[in-house]
Design an enzyme around this catalytic site. Structure first.
Site, PDB file in Angstrom:
ATOM      1  CG  ASN A   1      -1.478   1.311   1.568  1.00 47.11           C
ATOM      2  OD1 ASN A   1      -2.497   1.903   0.856  1.00 47.11           O
ATOM      3  ND2 ASN A   1      -0.944   1.894   2.543  1.00 47.11           N
TER       4      ASN A   1
ATOM      5  CE  LYS B   1      -0.209   4.174  -6.896  1.00 46.61           C
ATOM      6  NZ  LYS B   1       0.048   3.230  -5.625  1.00 46.61           N
TER       7      LYS B   1
ATOM      8  CE1 TYR C   1       0.388   7.506  -6.880  1.00 44.45           C
ATOM      9  CE2 TYR C   1      -1.421   8.318  -8.396  1.00 44.45           C
ATOM     10  CZ  TYR C   1      -1.083   7.448  -7.093  1.00 44.45           C
ATOM     11  OH  TYR C   1      -1.944   7.134  -6.532  1.00 44.45           O
TER      12      TYR C   1
HETATM   13  N1  LIG Z   1      -5.756   8.901  -1.322  1.00 43.29           N
HETATM   14  C1  LIG Z   1      -6.226   8.928  -2.385  1.00 43.29           C
HETATM   15  O1  LIG Z   1      -6.801   9.624  -3.106  1.00 43.29           O
HETATM   16  C2  LIG Z   1      -5.617   7.640  -3.282  1.00 43.29           C
HETATM   17  C3  LIG Z   1      -6.041   7.323  -4.600  1.00 43.29           C
HETATM   18  C4  LIG Z   1      -5.550   6.258  -5.213  1.00 43.29           C
HETATM   19  C5  LIG Z   1      -4.813   5.256  -4.891  1.00 43.29           C
HETATM   20  N2  LIG Z   1      -3.912   5.765  -3.716  1.00 43.29           N
HETATM   21  C6  LIG Z   1      -2.964   4.921  -3.191  1.00 43.29           C
HETATM   22  O2  LIG Z   1      -3.296   4.271  -1.765  1.00 43.29           O
HETATM   23  C7  LIG Z   1      -2.064   4.162  -1.181  1.00 43.29           C
HETATM   24  C8  LIG Z   1      -2.116   4.909   0.239  1.00 43.29           C
HETATM   25  O3  LIG Z   1      -2.215   6.290   0.118  1.00 43.29           O
HETATM   26  P1  LIG Z   1      -3.075   7.346   1.259  1.00 43.29           P
HETATM   27  O4  LIG Z   1      -3.762   8.357   0.590  1.00 43.29           O
HETATM   28  O5  LIG Z   1      -2.976   6.663   2.356  1.00 43.29           O
HETATM   29  O6  LIG Z   1      -1.253   8.116   1.369  1.00 43.29           O
HETATM   30  P2  LIG Z   1      -0.633   8.491   2.799  1.00 43.29           P
HETATM   31  O7  LIG Z   1       0.298   9.448   2.418  1.00 43.29           O
HETATM   32  O8  LIG Z   1      -1.806   8.828   3.968  1.00 43.29           O
HETATM   33  O9  LIG Z   1       0.094   7.220   3.100  1.00 43.29           O
HETATM   34  C9  LIG Z   1       1.002   6.744   2.429  1.00 43.29           C
HETATM   35  C10 LIG Z   1       2.020   6.038   3.674  1.00 43.29           C
HETATM   36  O10 LIG Z   1       3.125   5.443   2.915  1.00 43.29           O
HETATM   37  C11 LIG Z   1       4.399   5.787   3.587  1.00 43.29           C
HETATM   38  N3  LIG Z   1       5.519   5.730   2.810  1.00 43.29           N
HETATM   39  C12 LIG Z   1       5.914   6.832   1.878  1.00 43.29           C
HETATM   40  N4  LIG Z   1       6.945   6.523   1.380  1.00 43.29           N
HETATM   41  C13 LIG Z   1       7.502   5.185   1.799  1.00 43.29           C
HETATM   42  C14 LIG Z   1       8.680   4.153   1.854  1.00 43.29           C
HETATM   43  N5  LIG Z   1       9.597   4.633   0.730  1.00 43.29           N
HETATM   44  N6  LIG Z   1       8.508   3.237   2.514  1.00 43.29           N
HETATM   45  C15 LIG Z   1       7.624   2.788   3.254  1.00 43.29           C
HETATM   46  N7  LIG Z   1       6.488   3.722   3.605  1.00 43.29           N
HETATM   47  C16 LIG Z   1       6.442   4.732   2.753  1.00 43.29           C
HETATM   48  C17 LIG Z   1       4.036   7.224   4.186  1.00 43.29           C
HETATM   49  O11 LIG Z   1       4.738   7.462   5.402  1.00 43.29           O
HETATM   50  C18 LIG Z   1       2.650   7.036   4.738  1.00 43.29           C
HETATM   51  O12 LIG Z   1       2.334   6.542   5.924  1.00 43.29           O
HETATM   52  C19 LIG Z   1      -0.909   4.647  -1.906  1.00 43.29           C
HETATM   53  O13 LIG Z   1      -0.380   3.684  -2.644  1.00 43.29           O
HETATM   54  C20 LIG Z   1      -1.528   5.819  -2.906  1.00 43.29           C
HETATM   55  O14 LIG Z   1      -0.989   5.861  -4.291  1.00 43.29           O
HETATM   56  C21 LIG Z   1      -4.498   6.932  -2.783  1.00 43.29           C
END
Ligand SMILES: NC(=O)c1ccc[n+]([C@@H]2O[C@H](COP(=O)([O-])OP(=O)(O)OC[C@H]3O[C@@H](n4cnc5c(N)ncnc54)[C@H](O)[C@@H]3O)[C@@H](O)[C@H]2O)c1
Length: 252
Positions: free
Chosen positions: A90, A165, A161
């Site tokens: 994730n 993905k 990005y």
């Molecule tokens: N929020 C959205 O709108 C959305 C939409 C589509 C997909 N996503 C995907 O969902 C996933 C989670 O997103 P989110 O919104 O919870 O983001 P978020 O920023 O809240 O959480 C991301 C987490 O990843 C951790 N992280 C970052 N780099 C890292 C690394 N190198 N190693 C380990 N951990 C690392 C961060 O510390 C953070 O806790 C991501 O893959 C994101 O691309 C999010």
């Protein structure tokens, strides 16, 4: 190594918005959960909250962009829980994760492009490479990638990005073909917009056909299903969860 008494799951990015919900959901489903994140302080807080609810959880520091760190994560979880049944890749995010902005690719910064590929594509590949051999040895396991509809559609102003993905979705398909015979199912979930606390909700509400914003728990429910026993014949697919957003342009 302790003897496995309950199934175990790793959630990378487990300290983040969606990751926390996935970790809590899997813990509620009976998994011992490793909350794995770059930010150990926040990961520990998540693990502590789960433990306070009577769940079994540990926090593990990991940088998914480093293969050595991914290997260390796998070894640590194996030592703590005795097995790894589920891996949720994730950790990830768009340019804001590295202090970058959104904009046309022909103006993108090299460091942001590199970081987007490292975190969102190399990361899941490295962690999977580190964990999969243990699943192969036990002839069981579930791997769930967290993609994005950007990887399906290709979204302007986040081209790097989107590319990463999209790569994760192709990786899911290839891996499912390789690992199916080893009893391991591989799927990807691709959310639309999932606003974090404090982020503006109106754009998220208007971006889909359901008229409400997608929550982290909505995404977690799908991950729980794909990690659970009831999805035993589903592999190799990308499961979009976007309230219909990617079906077509929503007319104003
Ligand atoms: N929020 C959205 O709108 C959305 C939409 C589509 C997909 N996503 C995907 O969902 C996933 C989670 O997103 P989110 O919104 O919870 O983001 P978020 O920023 O809240 O959480 C991301 C987490 O990843 C951790 N992280 C970052 N780099 C890292 C690394 N190198 N190693 C380990 N951990 C690392 C961060 O510390 C953070 O806790 C991501 O893959 C994101 O691309 C999010």
């Amino acid at each position: 190594m302790s003897h496995p008494t309950q199934p175990a799951a790793i959630v990378t990015g487990g300290a983040g918005h969606i990751g926390q919900a996935i970790a809590a959901g899997l813990a509620a489903d009976g998994f011992a959960v490793a909350v794995a994140d770059l930010d150990l302080v926040r990961a520990q807080a998540v693990a502590d909250r789960l433990a306070a609810d009577g769940r079994r959880a540990i926090a593990v520091a990991v940088d998914v962009c480093s293969y050595a760190s991914a290997q260390c994560l796998a070894a640590t979880v194996l030592e703590a829980f005795g097995a790894i049944d589920v891996l949720v890749n994730n950790a990830g995010g768009s340019a804001r994760l590295v202090g970058g902005g959104y904009g046309p690719f022909h103006e993108a910064e090299e460091r942001v492009i590199a970081a987007m590929i490292d975190i969102n594509l190399k990361g899941p590949l490295f962690v999977t490479r580190a964990v999969a051999p243990y699943m192969v040895a036990r002839r069981q396991g579930r791997i769930v990638q967290v993609g994005s509809i950007c990887g399906v559609q290709g979204t302007e102003n986040v081209a790097d990005y989107s590319a990463a993905k999209g790569g994760v979705i192709a990786f899911t398909k290839a891996l499912a073909k390789e690992l199916g015979a080893h009893g391991i199912l591989v799927n990807c979930v691709s959310p639309g917009l999932v606003p974090r606390p404090g982020e503006e909700l109106e754009r998220a509400r208007q971006s889909n056909y359901l008229g409400r914003a997608c929550t982290a728990e909505d995404v977690a429910e799908l991950v729980r299903f794909l990690a659970g026993e009831k999805s035993g014949f589903i592999t190799g697919h990308n499961h979009v969860i976007d309230g219909g957003r990617s079906l077509a342009m929503k007319t104003a």
